[in-house]
Design a protein around this motif. Structure first.
Motif, mmCIF file in Angstrom:
data_model
loop_
_atom_site.group_PDB
_atom_site.id
_atom_site.type_symbol
_atom_site.label_atom_id
_atom_site.label_comp_id
_atom_site.label_asym_id
_atom_site.label_seq_id
_atom_site.Cartn_x
_atom_site.Cartn_y
_atom_site.Cartn_z
ATOM 1 N N ALA A 6 1.088 -1.183 0.169
ATOM 2 C CA ALA A 6 0.298 -0.273 0.130
ATOM 3 C C ALA A 6 0.754 1.081 0.358
ATOM 4 O O ALA A 6 2.071 1.041 1.048
ATOM 5 N N LEU A 7 0.327 1.944 -0.353
ATOM 6 C CA LEU A 7 0.930 3.599 -1.050
ATOM 7 C C LEU A 7 0.154 5.025 0.185
ATOM 8 O O LEU A 7 -0.821 4.032 -0.904
ATOM 9 N N MET A 8 0.693 5.600 0.386
ATOM 10 C CA MET A 8 -0.592 6.999 0.784
ATOM 11 C C MET A 8 0.213 7.769 0.094
ATOM 12 O O MET A 8 1.640 7.939 -0.283
ATOM 13 N N SER A 9 -0.912 8.210 -0.563
ATOM 14 C CA SER A 9 -0.948 9.781 -1.566
ATOM 15 C C SER A 9 -1.181 10.810 -0.746
ATOM 16 O O SER A 9 -1.441 10.721 0.014
ATOM 17 N N VAL A 10 -0.292 12.515 -1.027
ATOM 18 C CA VAL A 10 -0.018 13.951 -0.679
ATOM 19 C C VAL A 10 -1.532 13.824 -0.516
ATOM 20 O O VAL A 10 -2.046 14.896 -0.481
ATOM 21 N N ASP A 11 -2.873 13.436 -1.927
ATOM 22 C CA ASP A 11 -3.950 13.731 -2.462
ATOM 23 C C ASP A 11 -4.928 13.318 -1.097
ATOM 24 O O ASP A 11 -5.196 12.273 -0.599
ATOM 25 N N VAL A 12 -5.361 14.747 -0.746
ATOM 26 C CA VAL A 12 -6.143 14.722 0.032
ATOM 27 C C VAL A 12 -7.918 14.930 0.134
ATOM 28 O O VAL A 12 -7.767 16.605 -0.741
ATOM 29 N N LEU A 13 -8.658 14.796 0.437
ATOM 30 C CA LEU A 13 -9.836 15.184 -0.232
ATOM 31 C C LEU A 13 -10.903 14.917 1.213
ATOM 32 O O LEU A 13 -10.774 14.104 2.101
ATOM 33 N N ARG A 14 -11.968 16.457 0.842
ATOM 34 C CA ARG A 14 -12.826 16.326 2.046
ATOM 35 C C ARG A 14 -14.305 15.255 1.733
ATOM 36 O O ARG A 14 -14.651 15.493 0.358
ATOM 37 N N VAL A 27 -5.535 6.378 -0.061
ATOM 38 C CA VAL A 27 -4.030 5.016 -0.099
ATOM 39 C C VAL A 27 -4.327 3.918 -1.153
ATOM 40 O O VAL A 27 -5.406 3.549 -1.774
ATOM 41 N N THR A 28 -3.447 3.805 -1.970
ATOM 42 C CA THR A 28 -3.175 2.785 -2.596
ATOM 43 C C THR A 28 -2.772 1.075 -2.720
ATOM 44 O O THR A 28 -1.943 0.988 -1.575
ATOM 45 N N MET A 29 -4.246 0.522 -2.760
ATOM 46 C CA MET A 29 -3.663 -0.941 -2.300
ATOM 47 C C MET A 29 -3.541 -1.364 -3.133
ATOM 48 O O MET A 29 -4.205 -1.714 -4.181
ATOM 49 N N VAL A 30 -2.527 -1.801 -3.505
ATOM 50 C CA VAL A 30 -2.353 -3.605 -5.109
ATOM 51 C C VAL A 30 -1.602 -4.775 -4.259
ATOM 52 O O VAL A 30 -0.533 -4.983 -3.929
ATOM 53 N N SER A 42 -5.210 -3.106 -8.583
ATOM 54 C CA SER A 42 -5.040 -1.774 -7.764
ATOM 55 C C SER A 42 -6.191 -1.107 -7.390
ATOM 56 O O SER A 42 -7.358 -1.020 -7.848
ATOM 57 N N PHE A 43 -6.687 -0.412 -5.854
ATOM 58 C CA PHE A 43 -7.354 0.260 -5.125
ATOM 59 C C PHE A 43 -7.059 1.339 -4.399
ATOM 60 O O PHE A 43 -5.849 1.586 -4.380
ATOM 61 N N SER A 44 -7.874 2.134 -5.385
ATOM 62 C CA SER A 44 -7.543 3.284 -4.082
ATOM 63 C C SER A 44 -9.151 3.696 -3.130
ATOM 64 O O SER A 44 -9.630 4.254 -3.431
ATOM 65 N N LEU A 45 -8.336 3.747 -1.766
ATOM 66 C CA LEU A 45 -8.891 3.720 -0.369
ATOM 67 C C LEU A 45 -8.542 5.089 0.256
ATOM 68 O O LEU A 45 -7.756 5.384 0.169
ATOM 69 N N ARG A 46 -9.621 5.515 1.322
ATOM 70 C CA ARG A 46 -9.692 6.365 1.601
ATOM 71 C C ARG A 46 -10.180 5.695 3.276
ATOM 72 O O ARG A 46 -11.325 5.614 3.069
ATOM 73 N N PRO A 47 -9.079 5.503 4.168
ATOM 74 C CA PRO A 47 -8.958 4.866 5.433
ATOM 75 C C PRO A 47 -10.276 5.396 6.391
ATOM 76 O O PRO A 47 -10.614 6.346 5.783
ATOM 77 N N ILE A 159 0.629 0.746 6.029
ATOM 78 C CA ILE A 159 0.123 1.727 5.857
ATOM 79 C C ILE A 159 -1.398 0.576 5.187
ATOM 80 O O ILE A 159 -2.328 1.043 5.872
ATOM 81 N N GLY A 160 -1.264 -0.519 4.626
ATOM 82 C CA GLY A 160 -2.402 -1.314 4.097
ATOM 83 C C GLY A 160 -2.966 -1.759 5.547
ATOM 84 O O GLY A 160 -4.719 -1.405 5.586
ATOM 85 N N THR A 161 -2.219 -2.072 6.648
ATOM 86 C CA THR A 161 -2.517 -2.710 7.787
ATOM 87 C C THR A 161 -3.545 -1.685 8.918
ATOM 88 O O THR A 161 -4.724 -2.000 8.911
ATOM 89 N N GLN A 162 -2.390 -0.258 8.619
ATOM 90 C CA GLN A 162 -4.061 0.833 9.153
ATOM 91 C C GLN A 162 -4.979 1.044 8.821
ATOM 92 O O GLN A 162 -5.788 1.445 9.549
ATOM 93 N N THR A 163 -5.054 1.242 6.861
ATOM 94 C CA THR A 163 -6.350 1.237 6.714
ATOM 95 C C THR A 163 -7.106 0.514 7.076
ATOM 96 O O THR A 163 -8.208 0.837 7.207
ATOM 97 N N ILE A 164 -6.954 -0.536 6.955
ATOM 98 C CA ILE A 164 -7.391 -1.741 6.954
ATOM 99 C C ILE A 164 -8.827 -1.730 8.509
ATOM 100 O O ILE A 164 -9.562 -1.587 8.538
ATOM 101 N N ARG A 165 -7.561 -2.047 9.143
ATOM 102 C CA ARG A 165 -8.187 -1.054 10.852
ATOM 103 C C ARG A 165 -8.663 0.025 10.984
ATOM 104 O O ARG A 165 -10.047 -0.293 11.606
#
Length: 184
Positions: A6-14, A27-30, A42-47, A159-165
């Protein structure tokens, strides 16, 4: 099984989280292999944000990781949605969640009575089987029975584990008080 990264992007959205508005990083999950049903790579998730992308990730490939995160927090039993395999004629799991202390099924779509459950893929016939513990979970999903519960954290480390949590805790935070967080 599906070990990815998983990679975290600096892209932030309200956007709206499970229950309240907040800023959430992308967060991009690959996964190392395409998802079994839709072939996603590939998946682009917002935790904690349950949108179409999160539903795709947790309904069509990684529901078992969310179930592990919820089980780790609560101790609630795993629940496998199963259907009959056309190839083998045996019951096989098609979706995974947990059972709350009042017997409801919890997955990415929220909490539902087992008899009203309608997962993204509905096998026919369908059953929901409570799994006695993590060794039975391992047997069901094809892992060695001595696999540790922490196994799931290695599938998308960091960050992938943190996203799933974040999804697991967000879902638990939305439960009615009839579903206490502690294991029954």
């Amino acid at each position: 099984m599906y070990r990815g990264y998983a990679l975290m992007s600096v892209d932030v959205l309200r956007t709206t989280r499970v229950h309240h508005p907040t800023l959430s990083p992308l967060v991009t999950m690959v996964p190392l292999h395409p998802t079994p049903d839709h072939g996603r790579v590939s998946f682009s998730l917002r935790p904690g944000v349950i949108d179409d992308e999160a539903l795709e990730f947790f309904q069509w490939g990684y529901c078992h990781l969310l179930a592990c995160a919820i089980h780790e927090i609560t101790g609630w039993p795993f629940a496998a949605v199963e259907g009959i395999s056309g190839r083998t004629g045996q019951w096989v799991w098609t979706h995974m969640g947990v059972l709350t202390p009042v017997g409801d099924f919890l997955d990415i779509t929220g909490v539902h009575p087992v008899d009203c459950l309608r997962p993204a893929y509905v096998p026919s016939p369908m059953r929901v089987r409570s799994l006695a513990g993590f060794p039975e979970f391992c047997q069901t999903v094809g892992l060695a029975e001595d696999t540790p519960l922490s196994w799931w954290t290695g599938e998308f480390p960091g960050i992938g584990t943190q996203t799933i949590r974040a999804f697991a805790t967000g879902l638990l935070d939305t439960l009615p008080t009839a579903h206490p967080r502690e294991a029954a």
